[in-house]
Design an enzyme around this catalytic site. Sequence first.
Site, mmCIF file in Angstrom:
data_model
loop_
_atom_site.group_PDB
_atom_site.id
_atom_site.type_symbol
_atom_site.label_atom_id
_atom_site.label_comp_id
_atom_site.label_asym_id
_atom_site.label_seq_id
_atom_site.Cartn_x
_atom_site.Cartn_y
_atom_site.Cartn_z
ATOM 1 N N ASN A 1 77.320 -6.265 3.533
ATOM 2 C CA ASN A 1 76.160 -5.372 3.552
ATOM 3 C C ASN A 1 76.287 -4.400 4.714
ATOM 4 O OD1 ASN A 1 73.410 -4.481 2.993
ATOM 5 N ND2 ASN A 1 72.784 -5.638 4.798
ATOM 6 N N GLU B 1 77.609 5.865 8.819
ATOM 7 C CA GLU B 1 77.873 4.956 7.691
ATOM 8 C C GLU B 1 78.916 5.567 6.757
ATOM 9 O OE1 GLU B 1 74.079 4.109 5.850
ATOM 10 O OE2 GLU B 1 73.590 2.636 7.372
ATOM 11 N N SER C 1 73.943 7.447 -1.417
ATOM 12 C CA SER C 1 74.935 8.328 -0.767
ATOM 13 C C SER C 1 76.136 7.518 -0.274
ATOM 14 C CB SER C 1 74.304 9.135 0.368
ATOM 15 O OG SER C 1 73.961 8.323 1.461
ATOM 16 N N ASN C 2 75.907 6.308 0.216
ATOM 17 C CA ASN C 2 77.037 5.465 0.626
ATOM 18 C C ASN C 2 77.898 5.070 -0.576
ATOM 19 O OD1 ASN C 2 77.186 4.581 3.606
ATOM 20 N ND2 ASN C 2 74.999 4.523 3.165
ATOM 21 N N HIS D 1 73.913 -2.247 7.429
ATOM 22 C CA HIS D 1 72.559 -2.164 7.974
ATOM 23 C C HIS D 1 72.510 -1.010 8.982
ATOM 24 C CE1 HIS D 1 68.577 -3.681 8.840
ATOM 25 N NE2 HIS D 1 68.823 -3.439 10.116
ATOM 26 N N LEU E 1 68.000 -3.463 -1.689
ATOM 27 C CA LEU E 1 66.809 -3.896 -0.960
ATOM 28 C C LEU E 1 66.159 -5.153 -1.520
ATOM 29 C CD1 LEU E 1 65.284 -0.392 -0.157
ATOM 30 C CD2 LEU E 1 66.869 -1.782 1.199
ATOM 31 N N ASP F 1 70.133 -10.065 6.742
ATOM 32 C CA ASP F 1 70.792 -9.423 7.895
ATOM 33 C C ASP F 1 71.327 -10.405 8.932
ATOM 34 O OD1 ASP F 1 70.019 -7.021 6.719
ATOM 35 O OD2 ASP F 1 68.146 -6.968 7.817
#
Length: 187
Positions: free
Chosen positions: A101, A173, A13-14, A103, A84, A144
């Site tokens: 990235n 997001e 979706s992003n 998160h 991922l 991360d």
Amino acid sequence: MKNIVIFASGGGSNAEKIIEYFANSPVARVVLVLSNRPGAGVLFKAESHHVPTLTFTKEELENGWVLRHLQAFNPHIIVLAGFLQKFPADIIAAYPHKVINIHPALLPKYGGKGMYGIHVHRAVLENNEPESGITIHYVDENYDEGNIIFQQSIALADCATPEEVAAKVLALEHEHFPKVIEKLLTE
Ligand code: GAR
């Protein structure tokens, strides 16, 4: 015109929001979507917007095959949007300060191995956190942990389930990720 390349493992979706945001932009466009999962929803979304796609195996990511394909697309920014797998050091080294990235939490809390998707939101609720949010950061060789570019928080008072937190965070997001990418490409 700058080139955006997106890596994603899931529904995407992003990725779709980013593709749509830049569809008529004078700044940049999405030139390639890559996935480690052949059936991933993100691939269908990209194809529906006529964006080229590429799938690869873990071995191809790690042995330089993916890097060679990337170079042909001359990326100005590489966006991990729900990707991922561990991102390989050779691509990070080839594109310093160009791999970012997103998160779904306020790093450095709730990051690291195993902290993705609903697992993050469950942990946040179990710890009775008053707020959560999103973090957009540079990618380094650890999960991360790269320098933070952007964070936005939201209150969790009205969230009773991890799914409710997920929906709130995902909306955040979608709102911010394309704009942050645009800012990075224009400053
Ligand atoms: C997003 O919420 C993103 O923050 C998260 O995966 C989701 C992908 O959603 N990423 C991580 O958890 C990375 N550790 P999408 O496929 O609908 O864009």
